[in-house]
Design an enzyme around this catalytic site. Structure first.
Site, mmCIF file in Angstrom:
data_model
loop_
_atom_site.group_PDB
_atom_site.id
_atom_site.type_symbol
_atom_site.label_atom_id
_atom_site.label_comp_id
_atom_site.label_asym_id
_atom_site.label_seq_id
_atom_site.Cartn_x
_atom_site.Cartn_y
_atom_site.Cartn_z
ATOM 1 N N SER A 14 0.894 -1.323 0.002
ATOM 2 C CA SER A 14 0.165 -0.090 -0.026
ATOM 3 C C SER A 14 0.863 1.414 0.017
ATOM 4 C CB SER A 14 -1.029 -0.150 1.184
ATOM 5 O OG SER A 14 -1.657 1.303 1.269
ATOM 6 N N HIS A 15 0.272 2.433 -0.689
ATOM 7 C CA HIS A 15 0.945 3.573 -0.583
ATOM 8 C C HIS A 15 -0.078 4.583 0.082
ATOM 9 C CE1 HIS A 15 3.220 1.723 -3.881
ATOM 10 N NE2 HIS A 15 3.951 2.523 -3.721
ATOM 11 N N ASN A 16 -0.754 4.152 1.014
ATOM 12 C CA ASN A 16 -1.608 4.917 1.687
ATOM 13 C C ASN A 16 -1.256 5.001 3.126
ATOM 14 O OD1 ASN A 16 -3.795 5.609 3.372
ATOM 15 N ND2 ASN A 16 -5.404 5.048 1.905
ATOM 16 N N GLY A 18 -2.474 6.268 6.047
ATOM 17 C CA GLY A 18 -3.394 5.901 6.843
ATOM 18 C C GLY A 18 -3.452 4.505 7.046
ATOM 19 N N ASP A 75 -7.792 -3.818 0.210
ATOM 20 C CA ASP A 75 -8.858 -2.892 -0.549
ATOM 21 C C ASP A 75 -9.948 -2.688 0.265
ATOM 22 O OD1 ASP A 75 -8.577 -1.424 -3.044
ATOM 23 O OD2 ASP A 75 -10.514 -2.586 -3.472
ATOM 24 N N TYR A 164 -12.475 8.873 5.051
ATOM 25 C CA TYR A 164 -14.074 9.203 5.425
ATOM 26 C C TYR A 164 -14.202 9.334 6.978
ATOM 27 C CZ TYR A 164 -14.906 8.838 0.341
ATOM 28 O OH TYR A 164 -14.647 9.089 -0.983
ATOM 29 N N ASP A 165 -13.096 8.984 7.633
ATOM 30 C CA ASP A 165 -13.442 8.634 9.328
ATOM 31 C C ASP A 165 -14.172 10.101 9.746
ATOM 32 O OD1 ASP A 165 -12.384 6.263 9.172
ATOM 33 O OD2 ASP A 165 -10.480 7.014 10.026
ATOM 34 N N LYS A 185 -10.380 2.944 17.361
ATOM 35 C CA LYS A 185 -10.756 2.555 15.938
ATOM 36 C C LYS A 185 -10.393 1.279 15.498
ATOM 37 C CE LYS A 185 -10.472 3.584 11.259
ATOM 38 N NZ LYS A 185 -9.480 4.239 10.303
ATOM 39 N N ARG A 191 -10.785 -2.921 9.066
ATOM 40 C CA ARG A 191 -9.310 -3.348 8.934
ATOM 41 C C ARG A 191 -8.994 -4.300 9.962
ATOM 42 N NH1 ARG A 191 -8.118 0.896 7.747
ATOM 43 N NH2 ARG A 191 -8.671 0.695 5.494
HETATM 44 P P1 IMP Z 1 -8.135 1.624 -1.570
HETATM 45 O O1 IMP Z 1 -8.229 0.452 -0.917
HETATM 46 O O2 IMP Z 1 -6.652 2.088 -2.111
HETATM 47 O O3 IMP Z 1 -9.054 1.524 -3.042
HETATM 48 O O4 IMP Z 1 -8.638 2.932 -0.963
HETATM 49 C C1 IMP Z 1 -9.547 2.766 -0.072
HETATM 50 C C2 IMP Z 1 -10.135 4.121 0.018
HETATM 51 O O5 IMP Z 1 -11.263 3.892 1.080
HETATM 52 C C3 IMP Z 1 -9.372 5.002 1.110
HETATM 53 O O6 IMP Z 1 -8.538 5.933 0.222
HETATM 54 C C4 IMP Z 1 -10.277 5.724 1.744
HETATM 55 O O7 IMP Z 1 -10.843 6.621 1.253
HETATM 56 C C5 IMP Z 1 -11.491 4.854 2.094
HETATM 57 N N1 IMP Z 1 -11.350 3.949 3.305
HETATM 58 C C6 IMP Z 1 -11.032 2.550 3.538
HETATM 59 N N2 IMP Z 1 -10.642 2.647 4.814
HETATM 60 C C7 IMP Z 1 -10.852 3.519 5.459
HETATM 61 C C8 IMP Z 1 -10.907 3.806 6.917
HETATM 62 O O8 IMP Z 1 -10.601 3.180 7.737
HETATM 63 N N3 IMP Z 1 -11.379 5.061 7.178
HETATM 64 C C9 IMP Z 1 -11.635 6.006 6.374
HETATM 65 N N4 IMP Z 1 -11.604 5.965 5.021
HETATM 66 C C10 IMP Z 1 -11.043 4.515 4.441
#
Ligand code: IMP
Length: 204
Positions: A14-16, A18, A75, A164-165, A185, A191
């Protein structure tokens, strides 16, 4: 029959930031060295599949193949009942290339209010969904899913979390995910649920 994880290094595909922080915390104390896709210079594949499972597999496979190590991908997304499950797999995309979640949250609440005539009458039920895929370089995969139901609020609240938390209040709570501590959380989140199932099934 599950394949147990017996290695000592796991790639987080992942590159996210959070997500990475949450997955790292959930994996702490399991005796595994965690490397992120960014740290290893791995590319971020385009999410071309129509569902969470397909995209989780695509990301995990890409990272496992490129690194030669087992790789874990999440995902996930927000499903809003009053919007027929949208944004769903498109949750990240609603924030645009600038990852502007203030705009994405305003779109969710704005579309709901418009569809039902006003915010008061809107069906505010929603759920966060996470599908985790652990993929090995030889192509073997394991999947785990987590889901948390809740309700949306119109005005974003709280500074924690990501995405969107600030507009999501999990069932049985009064605070949004962004108002809960990280530990709170994780105990409730999609997750957290998926990761605890994965750890129980695949790790010693
Ligand atoms: P992807 O799985 O990379 O397509 O991204 C999932 C997207 O869903 C994230 O960028 C957030 O916009 C949203 N998302 C997934 N999990 C959470 C969470 O725990 N809190 C808030 N938004 C979330």
């Amino acid at each position: 029959m599950h394949r147990r994880f017996t290695g000592d290094t796991l790639v987080l595909a992942s590159h996210n930031p959070g997500k990475l922080r949450e997955l790292q915390e959930l994996l702490a104390d399991h005796g595994v060295t965690v490397r992120s896709a960014g740290e290893l210079g791995l590319a971020e594949p385009e999410e071309t599949e129509p569902d969470f499972r397909g995209n989780a597999a695509l990301k995990a496979h890409a990272a496992a193949t490129a690194s030669g190590l087992p790789a874990l991908a999440d995902d996930s997304g927000l499903e809003v009942m009053g919007l027929d499950g949208r944004p769903g797999v498109h949750s990240a995309r609603w924030a645009g290339p600038g990852k502007d979640f203030a705009t994405a949250m305003a779109r969710v609440t704005g579309e709901l209010a418009e569809r039902f005539g006003d915010w008061q009458s809107a069906d505010k039920r929603a759920a966060f969904v996470s599908v985790l895929c652990l993929a090995w370089p030889d192509g073997h995969t394991e999947f785990f899913e987590g889901r948390v139901a809740g309700e949306l609020v119109r005005e974003p609240r709280g500074e924690g979390g990501f995405g969107y938390d600030p507009i999501f209040v999990p069932e049985g709570q009064k605070r949004t995910f962004a108002e809960l501590s990280r530990t709170e959380k994780s105990a409730l989140s999609h997750r957290g649920i998926a990761m605890r199932a994965l750890l129980a099934a695949l790790f010693r």
